[in-house]
Design a protein around this motif. Structure first.
Motif, PDB file in Angstrom:
ATOM      1  N   MET A   1      41.607  33.402  30.809  1.00 59.30           N
ATOM      2  CA  MET A   1      40.682  34.364  31.431  1.00 59.30           C
ATOM      3  C   MET A   1      40.176  33.845  32.781  1.00 59.30           C
ATOM      4  SD  MET A   1      38.952  37.169  31.532  1.00 59.30           S
ATOM      5  CE  MET A   1      39.003  37.970  29.953  1.00 59.30           C
ATOM      6  N   LYS A  27      40.165  33.360  26.913  1.00 57.84           N
ATOM      7  CA  LYS A  27      39.410  34.578  26.631  1.00 57.84           C
ATOM      8  C   LYS A  27      38.566  34.384  25.370  1.00 57.84           C
ATOM      9  CE  LYS A  27      39.988  39.559  25.890  1.00 57.84           C
ATOM     10  NZ  LYS A  27      40.962  40.681  25.775  1.00 57.84           N
ATOM     11  N   HIS A  60      41.288  32.124  39.476  1.00 56.36           N
ATOM     12  CA  HIS A  60      41.826  33.373  38.932  1.00 56.36           C
ATOM     13  C   HIS A  60      40.930  33.876  37.809  1.00 56.36           C
ATOM     14  CE1 HIS A  60      45.432  31.722  40.923  1.00 56.36           C
ATOM     15  NE2 HIS A  60      45.828  32.983  41.005  1.00 56.36           N
ATOM     16  N   LEU A  61      40.707  35.178  37.821  1.00 55.03           N
ATOM     17  CA  LEU A  61      39.952  35.849  36.765  1.00 55.03           C
ATOM     18  C   LEU A  61      40.857  36.884  36.121  1.00 55.03           C
ATOM     19  CD1 LEU A  61      37.253  36.408  35.294  1.00 55.03           C
ATOM     20  CD2 LEU A  61      36.724  38.039  37.114  1.00 55.03           C
ATOM     21  N   ASP A  62      41.200  36.659  34.888  1.00 58.82           N
ATOM     22  CA  ASP A  62      42.102  37.558  34.156  1.00 58.82           C
ATOM     23  C   ASP A  62      43.393  37.801  34.950  1.00 58.82           C
ATOM     24  OD1 ASP A  62      42.809  38.998  31.933  1.00 58.82           O
ATOM     25  OD2 ASP A  62      41.816  40.844  32.585  1.00 58.82           O
ATOM     26  N   GLY A  63      43.902  36.724  35.563  1.00 48.73           N
ATOM     27  CA  GLY A  63      45.158  36.787  36.288  1.00 48.73           C
ATOM     28  C   GLY A  63      45.048  37.152  37.753  1.00 48.73           C
ATOM     29  N   ASP A  64      43.860  37.617  38.204  1.00 46.72           N
ATOM     30  CA  ASP A  64      43.681  38.031  39.596  1.00 46.72           C
ATOM     31  C   ASP A  64      43.023  36.922  40.412  1.00 46.72           C
ATOM     32  OD1 ASP A  64      44.674  40.589  39.026  1.00 46.72           O
ATOM     33  OD2 ASP A  64      42.691  41.284  38.389  1.00 46.72           O
ATOM     34  N   ARG A  77      31.502  43.004  37.704  1.00 43.77           N
ATOM     35  CA  ARG A  77      32.363  42.777  36.538  1.00 43.77           C
ATOM     36  C   ARG A  77      31.969  41.523  35.758  1.00 43.77           C
ATOM     37  NH1 ARG A  77      38.229  42.715  39.178  1.00 43.77           N
ATOM     38  NH2 ARG A  77      38.627  41.637  37.201  1.00 43.77           N
ATOM     39  N   PRO A 156      33.473  41.269  30.792  1.00 42.25           N
ATOM     40  CA  PRO A 156      34.272  40.333  29.980  1.00 42.25           C
ATOM     41  C   PRO A 156      33.841  38.891  30.145  1.00 42.25           C
ATOM     42  CG  PRO A 156      35.510  41.028  31.908  1.00 42.25           C
ATOM     43  CD  PRO A 156      34.252  41.845  31.905  1.00 42.25           C
ATOM     44  N   THR A 189      33.716  35.682  27.344  1.00 35.46           N
ATOM     45  CA  THR A 189      34.161  34.443  27.973  1.00 35.46           C
ATOM     46  C   THR A 189      32.974  33.925  28.772  1.00 35.46           C
ATOM     47  OG1 THR A 189      36.413  35.290  28.129  1.00 35.46           O
ATOM     48  CG2 THR A 189      35.860  33.389  29.499  1.00 35.46           C
TER      49      THR A 189
END
Length: 414
Positions: A1, A27, A60-64, A77, A156, A189
């Motif tokens: 995550m 996560k 990176h946050l959740d892949g971004d 977010r 999240p 998370t």
């Protein structure tokens, strides 16, 4: 995550707050960042929501890659809870909690309904507290509102910077318990910054122990306490880390002894004969469904006043004493165990921490405590077994082997 890749933060004056930091947070995992003031833990957390921009590296946050996300959009977010809470003094508790949903364009009705739901979840009934203002709340209550506000838009990720540091120890422990309860339901998370190793151990799934701008050790609380990776970590967690491990070492079935067991409706004389043959001074008493009822002494069942008195003094021997043992009346012939069994309050559930077990023993002045799985009796934990469980856990973590595979040599009882 959340993933840090070679992240460094260096200021214009040459100060390096964070140096080449790389780690990952899964996560639903709660990570505590712990260390002394100025070690970089708060800087690490603030780089996640871009309140501080890194000098180099990527997050990176959740892949971004968060550097490609608008900072305002990113922060909406991510839930954020700080020590000073930061509630708006001119807004009610309900409206404070609804702040982020309002910013996200929710209707007033929907935002306030969500706020009421969250206030109830953190233990502040909206019918009682919703129309109050922050200055009408205690410090602990304001912290709860801060947590509710951070959760209102169901983010999240939750960032928490010393959130319980401004309240007294009793309120702090209560807030910690409430937050653990929430986390067990919500599975956010979480990055949780603290300078208190006790808090870090109690809350974290894993702990990142910070030195000067870098992580000295990143592992489970039990491993950090039982097998410090560096001299710095060993010094930081303290010489009493063995005692701290009591909070993170659970009671397991392999830690239990199996005492004699009798049933409520067993004839007293037969139960007494069994205990005499086994040389056992007491037995656990179960009902017909296998649920624990209490305990009974062999002395009482045998009907011997002398034996009863002798059995009552056995409380000094932790290997054989029953909780709250006292001299009891002799058992008349032809009765069942039910007539002589004593209720027992010294018990705890399987998986409870050894600290709770030790506390229960002291509270009830007990030489053993029953361990239950739901209502099913599993065995008893004695002081000797508690100590062995702690040693075995420490040895397993130090050697990086499964705890169940560790065998300890014991000196035979005299």
């Amino acid at each position: 995550m959340i993933r840090f890749e070679h992240v460094t933060k260096r200021y214009a004056d040459g100060t390096t707050a964070v140096d080449d930091l790389s780690f990952e947070v899964a996560k639903g995992e709660l990570i505590t960042l712990v260390g002394p003031s100025g070690c970089g833990k708060t800087t690490t957390m603030k780089m996640v929501n871009r309140l501080i921009e890194p000098t180099s590296g990527t997050i990176h946050l959740d892949g971004d890659d968060i550097s490609a996300i608008d900072p305002v959009e990113l922060r909406r977010r991510i839930g954020y809870v700080i020590q000073q809470v930061g509630l708006f003094p001119h807004k009610t508790v309900l409206d404070n909690t609804a702040t982020v949903p309002h910013l996200l364009g929710w209707t007033r009705k929907k935002a306030r309904a969500r706020a009421a739901e969250l206030l109830d979840l953190v233990g502040l009934a909206p019918s009682t507290y919703g129309d109050r203002y922050p200055d009408q709340l205690s410090g602990g209550q304001r912290q709860r509102v801060g947590v509710a506000r951070a959760l209102a838009a169901d983010p999240p990720v939750l960032l928490m910077d010393e959130p319980f540091g401004a309240v007294d120890p009793v309120v702090r422990e209560h807030l910690q318990n409430e937050f653990l309860r929430l986390q067990s339901t919500l599975h956010k998370t979480v990055l949780f910054v603290t300078h208190d190793i006790e808090e870090a151990v109690r809350l974290g799934d894993r702990i990142a122990v910070y030195g000067a701008g870098r992580i000295e050790q990143f592992d489970t609380p039990a491993t950090v306490l039982g097998a410090p990776a560096t001299p710095y970590t060993a010094e930081f967690v303290g010489a009493d880390r063995g005692l701290k491990r009591l909070s993170v070492t659970p009671v397991e079935t392999g830690d239990l002894e199996q005492p004699p067991v009798v049933r409520l409706d067993d004839p007293a004389d037969r139960a007494a004969a069994r205990l005499t043959a086994d040389g056992a001074p007491w037995a656990v008493v179960l009902d017909a469904d296998g649920a624990i009822h209490g305990w009974v002494s062999a002395a009482t069942l045998s009907g011997s006043p002398e034996a009863s008195a002798a059995g009552a003094t056995a409380g000094a021997d932790a290997r054989s004493a029953a909780p709250g043992a006292r001299t009891g009346a002799s058992a008349p012939k032809g009765t069942t165990v039910r007539a002589h069994a004593r209720r027992m309050d010294a018990w705890l559930p399987l998986g409870a921490p050894l600290k709770q077990a030790f506390s229960t023993m002291l509270q009830h002045d007990a030489g053993w405590i029953a361990v239950l799985d739901g209502e099913r009796f599993l065995g008893v934990l004695t002081p000797g077994r508690l100590h062995a469980a702690l040693r075995r856990s420490t040895t397993a973590d130090a050697a990086n082997i499964p705890r169940g595979e560790v065998a300890l040599d014991r000196v035979p009882d005299a």
